[in-house]
Design a protein around this motif. Sequence first.
Motif, PDB file in Angstrom:
ATOM      1  N   LEU A  69       0.853  -1.192   0.000  1.00 39.34           N
ATOM      2  CA  LEU A  69       0.000   0.000   0.000  1.00 39.34           C
ATOM      3  C   LEU A  69       0.885   1.238   0.000  1.00 39.34           C
ATOM      4  CD1 LEU A  69      -2.798   1.342   0.209  1.00 39.34           C
ATOM      5  CD2 LEU A  69      -2.575   1.161   2.695  1.00 39.34           C
ATOM      6  N   VAL A  70       0.724   2.084  -1.027  1.00 36.25           N
ATOM      7  CA  VAL A  70       1.578   3.265  -1.152  1.00 36.25           C
ATOM      8  C   VAL A  70       0.808   4.584  -1.139  1.00 36.25           C
ATOM      9  CG1 VAL A  70       3.448   2.055  -2.332  1.00 36.25           C
ATOM     10  CG2 VAL A  70       1.593   3.075  -3.678  1.00 36.25           C
ATOM     11  N   TRP A  71      -0.525   4.517  -1.285  1.00 33.25           N
ATOM     12  CA  TRP A  71      -1.300   5.763  -1.348  1.00 33.25           C
ATOM     13  C   TRP A  71      -2.749   5.459  -1.037  1.00 33.25           C
ATOM     14  CZ3 TRP A  71      -5.186   8.022  -4.497  1.00 33.25           C
ATOM     15  CH2 TRP A  71      -5.217   9.425  -4.527  1.00 33.25           C
ATOM     16  N   GLN A  72      -3.381   6.375  -0.368  1.00 31.27           N
ATOM     17  CA  GLN A  72      -4.821   6.250  -0.129  1.00 31.27           C
ATOM     18  C   GLN A  72      -5.445   7.632  -0.123  1.00 31.27           C
ATOM     19  OE1 GLN A  72      -4.155   4.510   3.945  1.00 31.27           O
ATOM     20  NE2 GLN A  72      -6.058   5.579   4.367  1.00 31.27           N
ATOM     21  N   HIS A  73      -6.729   7.648  -0.459  1.00 28.51           N
ATOM     22  CA  HIS A  73      -7.441   8.927  -0.531  1.00 28.51           C
ATOM     23  C   HIS A  73      -8.896   8.689  -0.150  1.00 28.51           C
ATOM     24  CE1 HIS A  73      -9.532  12.327  -2.481  1.00 28.51           C
ATOM     25  NE2 HIS A  73      -8.454  12.972  -2.089  1.00 28.51           N
ATOM     26  N   ARG A  74      -9.444   9.621   0.611  1.00 30.44           N
ATOM     27  CA  ARG A  74     -10.850   9.539   1.018  1.00 30.44           C
ATOM     28  C   ARG A  74     -11.592  10.741   0.454  1.00 30.44           C
ATOM     29  NH1 ARG A  74     -12.648   9.831   7.181  1.00 30.44           N
ATOM     30  NH2 ARG A  74     -10.724  10.972   7.137  1.00 30.44           N
ATOM     31  N   LYS A  75     -12.846  10.500   0.099  1.00 30.09           N
ATOM     32  CA  LYS A  75     -13.748  11.518  -0.465  1.00 30.09           C
ATOM     33  C   LYS A  75     -13.450  11.707  -1.952  1.00 30.09           C
ATOM     34  CE  LYS A  75     -15.365  12.433   3.687  1.00 30.09           C
ATOM     35  NZ  LYS A  75     -16.538  11.806   4.138  1.00 30.09           N
ATOM     36  N   PHE A  76     -14.285  12.492  -2.612  1.00 32.72           N
ATOM     37  CA  PHE A  76     -14.061  12.771  -4.028  1.00 32.72           C
ATOM     38  C   PHE A  76     -14.393  14.211  -4.322  1.00 32.72           C
ATOM     39  CE2 PHE A  76     -15.443  13.186  -8.439  1.00 32.72           C
ATOM     40  CZ  PHE A  76     -14.295  12.763  -9.075  1.00 32.72           C
ATOM     41  N   TYR A  77     -13.584  14.803  -5.175  1.00 32.03           N
ATOM     42  CA  TYR A  77     -13.827  16.130  -5.716  1.00 32.03           C
ATOM     43  C   TYR A  77     -13.264  16.114  -7.128  1.00 32.03           C
ATOM     44  CZ  TYR A  77      -9.045  16.294  -4.054  1.00 32.03           C
ATOM     45  OH  TYR A  77      -7.732  15.981  -3.805  1.00 32.03           O
ATOM     46  N   SER A  78     -13.730  16.992  -7.961  1.00 32.70           N
ATOM     47  CA  SER A  78     -13.259  17.052  -9.339  1.00 32.70           C
ATOM     48  C   SER A  78     -11.750  17.248  -9.341  1.00 32.70           C
ATOM     49  CB  SER A  78     -13.952  18.212 -10.079  1.00 32.70           C
ATOM     50  OG  SER A  78     -13.524  18.249 -11.408  1.00 32.70           O
ATOM     51  N   GLY A  79     -11.059  16.387 -10.024  1.00 26.72           N
ATOM     52  CA  GLY A  79      -9.597  16.443 -10.072  1.00 26.72           C
ATOM     53  C   GLY A  79      -8.937  15.376  -9.207  1.00 26.72           C
ATOM     54  N   ALA A  80      -9.671  14.783  -8.282  1.00 31.01           N
ATOM     55  CA  ALA A  80      -9.097  13.735  -7.426  1.00 31.01           C
ATOM     56  C   ALA A  80      -8.675  12.533  -8.260  1.00 31.01           C
ATOM     57  CB  ALA A  80     -10.092  13.315  -6.347  1.00 31.01           C
ATOM     58  N   GLU A  81      -9.417  12.283  -9.338  1.00 22.98           N
ATOM     59  CA  GLU A  81      -9.065  11.158 -10.220  1.00 22.98           C
ATOM     60  C   GLU A  81      -7.717  11.402 -10.893  1.00 22.98           C
ATOM     61  OE1 GLU A  81     -11.358  13.887 -13.031  1.00 22.98           O
ATOM     62  OE2 GLU A  81     -11.316  13.456 -10.892  1.00 22.98           O
ATOM     63  N   ASP A  82      -7.413  12.651 -11.195  1.00 26.63           N
ATOM     64  CA  ASP A  82      -6.134  12.973 -11.821  1.00 26.63           C
ATOM     65  C   ASP A  82      -4.980  12.827 -10.822  1.00 26.63           C
ATOM     66  OD1 ASP A  82      -7.371  13.542 -14.293  1.00 26.63           O
ATOM     67  OD2 ASP A  82      -7.856  15.574 -13.596  1.00 26.63           O
ATOM     68  N   GLU A  83      -5.230  13.154  -9.557  1.00 25.57           N
ATOM     69  CA  GLU A  83      -4.218  12.943  -8.517  1.00 25.57           C
ATOM     70  C   GLU A  83      -3.910  11.456  -8.383  1.00 25.57           C
ATOM     71  OE1 GLU A  83      -5.411  14.762  -4.830  1.00 25.57           O
ATOM     72  OE2 GLU A  83      -5.876  16.662  -5.834  1.00 25.57           O
ATOM     73  N   MET A  84      -4.964  10.634  -8.421  1.00 30.58           N
ATOM     74  CA  MET A  84      -4.775   9.195  -8.337  1.00 30.58           C
ATOM     75  C   MET A  84      -3.923   8.712  -9.510  1.00 30.58           C
ATOM     76  SD  MET A  84      -5.854   6.124  -9.846  1.00 30.58           S
ATOM     77  CE  MET A  84      -7.381   6.491 -10.678  1.00 30.58           C
ATOM     78  N   PHE A  85      -4.269   9.136 -10.719  1.00 32.42           N
ATOM     79  CA  PHE A  85      -3.534   8.675 -11.896  1.00 32.42           C
ATOM     80  C   PHE A  85      -2.093   9.177 -11.885  1.00 32.42           C
ATOM     81  CE2 PHE A  85      -2.510   8.823 -16.525  1.00 32.42           C
ATOM     82  CZ  PHE A  85      -2.394   7.448 -16.677  1.00 32.42           C
ATOM     83  N   LYS A  86      -1.865  10.357 -11.362  1.00 38.30           N
ATOM     84  CA  LYS A  86      -0.495  10.885 -11.237  1.00 38.30           C
ATOM     85  C   LYS A  86       0.345   9.934 -10.387  1.00 38.30           C
ATOM     86  CE  LYS A  86       2.143  14.854  -9.606  1.00 38.30           C
ATOM     87  NZ  LYS A  86       2.097  16.109  -8.870  1.00 38.30           N
ATOM     88  N   LYS A  87      -0.221   9.444  -9.307  1.00 38.14           N
ATOM     89  CA  LYS A  87       0.497   8.492  -8.443  1.00 38.14           C
ATOM     90  C   LYS A  87       0.747   7.181  -9.187  1.00 38.14           C
ATOM     91  CE  LYS A  87       2.461   7.159  -4.740  1.00 38.14           C
ATOM     92  NZ  LYS A  87       3.733   7.761  -4.331  1.00 38.14           N
ATOM     93  N   VAL A  88      -0.230   6.719  -9.959  1.00 35.29           N
ATOM     94  CA  VAL A  88      -0.053   5.507 -10.759  1.00 35.29           C
ATOM     95  C   VAL A  88       1.119   5.683 -11.724  1.00 35.29           C
ATOM     96  CG1 VAL A  88      -1.091   4.130 -12.631  1.00 35.29           C
ATOM     97  CG2 VAL A  88      -2.414   4.650 -10.581  1.00 35.29           C
ATOM     98  N   LYS A  89       1.183   6.833 -12.402  1.00 33.14           N
ATOM     99  CA  LYS A  89       2.269   7.089 -13.354  1.00 33.14           C
ATOM    100  C   LYS A  89       3.617   7.104 -12.641  1.00 33.14           C
ATOM    101  CE  LYS A  89       1.289  10.709 -15.767  1.00 33.14           C
ATOM    102  NZ  LYS A  89       0.887  11.787 -16.685  1.00 33.14           N
ATOM    103  N   GLU A  90       3.672   7.686 -11.458  1.00 33.27           N
ATOM    104  CA  GLU A  90       4.923   7.675 -10.684  1.00 33.27           C
ATOM    105  C   GLU A  90       5.356   6.239 -10.397  1.00 33.27           C
ATOM    106  OE1 GLU A  90       4.386   9.918  -7.086  1.00 33.27           O
ATOM    107  OE2 GLU A  90       3.881  11.759  -8.180  1.00 33.27           O
ATOM    108  N   LEU A  91       4.396   5.398 -10.022  1.00 31.83           N
ATOM    109  CA  LEU A  91       4.718   4.001  -9.728  1.00 31.83           C
ATOM    110  C   LEU A  91       5.177   3.254 -10.972  1.00 31.83           C
ATOM    111  CD1 LEU A  91       1.802   3.191  -7.274  1.00 31.83           C
ATOM    112  CD2 LEU A  91       4.229   3.404  -6.706  1.00 31.83           C
ATOM    113  N   ASN A  92       4.722   3.703 -12.140  1.00 33.03           N
ATOM    114  CA  ASN A  92       5.154   3.117 -13.408  1.00 33.03           C
ATOM    115  C   ASN A  92       6.428   3.772 -13.944  1.00 33.03           C
ATOM    116  OD1 ASN A  92       3.275   1.058 -13.752  1.00 33.03           O
ATOM    117  ND2 ASN A  92       1.759   2.421 -14.685  1.00 33.03           N
ATOM    118  N   GLY A  93       7.023   4.661 -13.128  1.00 30.12           N
ATOM    119  CA  GLY A  93       8.275   5.304 -13.531  1.00 30.12           C
ATOM    120  C   GLY A  93       8.109   6.396 -14.559  1.00 30.12           C
ATOM    121  N   GLN A  94       6.954   7.024 -14.590  1.00 31.76           N
ATOM    122  CA  GLN A  94       6.694   8.090 -15.561  1.00 31.76           C
ATOM    123  C   GLN A  94       6.583   9.444 -14.883  1.00 31.76           C
ATOM    124  OE1 GLN A  94       3.145   6.196 -17.175  1.00 31.76           O
ATOM    125  NE2 GLN A  94       4.246   5.873 -19.077  1.00 31.76           N
TER     126      GLN A  94
END
Length: 189
Positions: free
Chosen positions: A164-189
Amino acid sequence: MKHFIFFSIFIAIALQIFAQAPAAKTPLPMILSTARPVAKIDSTYPFDIALREIDSTETASKEVLPQNGRPTVLAFWLTTCYPCMLELDAYTKKYADWQAESPFNLVAISTDFPAKFQRIGQVVREKNFPFPAFWDFNREFREILPGGLNGLPQVFIFDKNGILVWQHRKFYSGAEDEMFKKVKELNGQ
């Protein structure tokens, strides 16, 4: 002293009213937990939690949570949670582009009570989720994940090793992009 006397009179009247009230014809339903004790649940990804598919097939989290060397996002939701629906709509809209840019696993897991099981399938079909969706019918993830899934939606990202490297509670517009940014970091991007 005046407050004590007033409070005592109030309690006495309330007790008389309740004593005279007719008994309820149908008892309130009790929701009993079917979750195992924490010590009996494997709290290491991919866990050992029984899940149900929307067609009612029971499966094990070890069988359906990906272990393919990619980051995995677990998105927890309820059918009655408006922010959850907004979050899953945002994921659905961007999922194909995300996969083309930086592949990862995304799994939606409902924590609804049994009375809402049919609704889970309806939502998944109506919204045409491009990612798998399951129901944690024993509500065991809340026993082992940090924060106990208090406040939905909640998203957890596990790296390619299941840490487990990241967690987030609640949703607001743009939260999905923060999640994907973390995914890209984990993929070395």
